[in-house]
Design an enzyme around this catalytic site. Structure first.
Site, PDB file in Angstrom:
ATOM      1  N   SER A 229      12.020  13.056  43.570  1.00  0.00           N
ATOM      2  CA  SER A 229      12.395  12.098  44.535  1.00  0.00           C
ATOM      3  C   SER A 229      11.782  12.298  46.075  1.00  0.00           C
ATOM      4  O   SER A 229      11.596  11.400  46.824  1.00  0.00           O
ATOM      5  CB  SER A 229      13.996  11.997  44.831  1.00  0.00           C
ATOM      6  OG  SER A 229      14.367  13.124  45.545  1.00  0.00           O
TER       7      SER A 229
ATOM      8  N   ASP B   2      17.938  10.942  54.689  1.00  0.00           N
ATOM      9  CA  ASP B   2      19.383  10.967  54.129  1.00  0.00           C
ATOM     10  C   ASP B   2      19.673  12.399  53.696  1.00  0.00           C
ATOM     11  O   ASP B   2      19.091  13.335  54.473  1.00  0.00           O
ATOM     12  CB  ASP B   2      19.127  10.003  52.834  1.00  0.00           C
ATOM     13  CG  ASP B   2      18.319  10.680  51.958  1.00  0.00           C
ATOM     14  OD1 ASP B   2      17.795  11.727  51.991  1.00  0.00           O
ATOM     15  OD2 ASP B   2      18.019   9.677  50.880  1.00  0.00           O
TER      16      ASP B   2
ATOM     17  N   HIS C 204      16.274  14.102  51.866  1.00  0.00           N
ATOM     18  CA  HIS C 204      14.937  13.781  52.277  1.00  0.00           C
ATOM     19  C   HIS C 204      14.613  13.551  53.581  1.00  0.00           C
ATOM     20  O   HIS C 204      15.429  13.044  54.578  1.00  0.00           O
ATOM     21  CB  HIS C 204      14.627  12.396  51.507  1.00  0.00           C
ATOM     22  CG  HIS C 204      15.016  12.350  49.908  1.00  0.00           C
ATOM     23  ND1 HIS C 204      16.165  11.767  49.666  1.00  0.00           N
ATOM     24  CD2 HIS C 204      14.419  12.826  48.773  1.00  0.00           C
ATOM     25  CE1 HIS C 204      16.154  11.887  48.202  1.00  0.00           C
ATOM     26  NE2 HIS C 204      15.163  12.746  47.772  1.00  0.00           N
TER      27      HIS C 204
END
Length: 374
Positions: free
Chosen positions: A49, A334, A337
């Site tokens: 991600s 977040d 990340h």
């Protein structure tokens, strides 16, 4: 429609790969109408991600970022990037003179002219990693997707020209975070009871070695390997501490993995003819940014810009949630990340930094390196 898209896809690859194979310079016009010097013909991206840009969008997966406020600062809005804007590989692509690299799942037409991004949120080196999120594309499947790409190009363009272009392209690989966060550290996985830190790192890098060797055997020659960052200091981990402090246990847990990757890289550079691997010391980059946060303009270093709960790290960004307005002052976007600002900082350090952050050379030097054919 699918056949037509595939024909367009092959034609555009033909244009760039045959020109590169014949030694011609490839300098297409950029989106602003100006020329762009491309340092490499393409970049192929594998990871999770941190660098996924949309491959999970159509999967039955809980690991998605194709909704607001993700992409709030990205031209075009939410795309599947787990960021308010750019990821690290977006900035690296631009520094290499390339356009942004499209996701494999959406690739068609001239958008795939300069490579593909195969990364998938929740993916790991181990196939079992990330199962809590249901669907994801593990590294083994990402490699198979690249092989599918390669087979289609080679069948239509011939092996020699494709091999030359692939050998000059950058292969960016950032794997391993989820093998810890969404495997080893998860209570519903038996892994922690089966392996200590060193044994698990050995297991991961044994598999990683085989996977990277497969990419080498498929023609990849210029590799960028991103190490794991300070995972004990991300908001998700901070939220588990009543005092909101970094977990040194988690930071220590990943050290054997990073050391194993460095050893593997050195062995590859010695034993794989015609190849060059470089290592991005993401831990050192992140530690330096945290230690000198004010000098970089960051005033918030211990919580996410969007998210719910302690340190905004217990629940990640919810759809339509209003994020912080001063995003350029946050290190974390977040629970897991970094912000676009941090991604750009680390990308630039990876591109032209010294050997304290990227070694044995930086990405710019790797791109310019003429490797001996084998």
């Amino acid at each position: 429609m699918a056949i037509l898209m595939r024909v367009c896809w092959l034609l555009v690859f033909a244009m760039v790969f045959l020109r590169v194979g014949s030694g011609q310079n490839v300098d297409p016009v950029g989106p602003d109408g100006g020329g762009r010097r491309e340092m490499v013909p393409a970049m192929f991206i594998f990871g999770d991600s941190l660098i996924d840009n949309g491959n999970n969008n159509d999967l039955p997966s809980f690991a998605k970022a194709n909704y607001f406020p993700y992409g709030i600062d990205f031209n075009g809005g939410p795309t599947g990037r787990f960021s308010n804007g750019y990821t690290m590989v977006d900035e690296i692509a631009e520094l290499l003179g390339l356009p942004l690299i499209p996701p494999y799942s959406e690739a068609s037409g001239d958008a795939v002219l300069h490579g593909l991004n195969y990364a998938s949120a929740a993916a790991g080196i181990l196939d079992i990693t990330g199962r809590n999120f249901v669907s994801r594309i593990p590294f083994n499947q990402q490699i198979r997707n690249f092989q599918n790409t390669l087979n289609q190009i080679t069948d239509n363009l011939g092996a020699m020209g494709v091999a030359r272009a692939i050998g000059k392209s950058i292969f960016f690989v950032g794997m391993g975070s989820n093998d810890y966060l969404n495997n080893y550290l998860m209570p519903n996985y038996p892994t922690k009871n089966q392996y200590n830190a060193q044994q698990f790192a050995d297991l991961l890098v044994q598999q990683y070695n085989q996977q990277l060797t497969t990419l080498y055997n498929l023609g990849a020659r210029k590799f960028v390997l991103a190490g794991l960052g300070l995972m004990g200091c991300i908001p998700s981990i901070l939220a588990q501490s009543p005092a909101g402090q970094c977990s040194e246990a988690v930071n220590q847990l990943i050290l054997p993995f990073n050391e194993n990757v460095k050893t593997m890289m050195n062995n590859f550079n010695t034993n794989l003819p015609g190849a060059r691997f470089i290592y991005l010391d993401v831990t050192r980059m992140f530690r330096e940014i945290l230690a000198n946060s004010a000098a970089y303009g960051f005033s918030v270093i211990n919580r996410g810009c969007c998210g719910i709960g302690r340190n905004r790290g217990q629940v990640t960004c919810l759809p339509l949630q209003t994020p912080c307005p001063n995003r350029e002052q946050y290190i974390f976007w977040d629970a897991f990340h970094p912000t676009e600002a941090v991604n750009i900082l680390m990308a630039r350090r990876a591109f032209n930094g010294d050997t304290s952050f990227v070694y044995p050379m930086n990405i710019q030097q790797l791109a310019n390196l003429e490797l001996e054919s084998n």
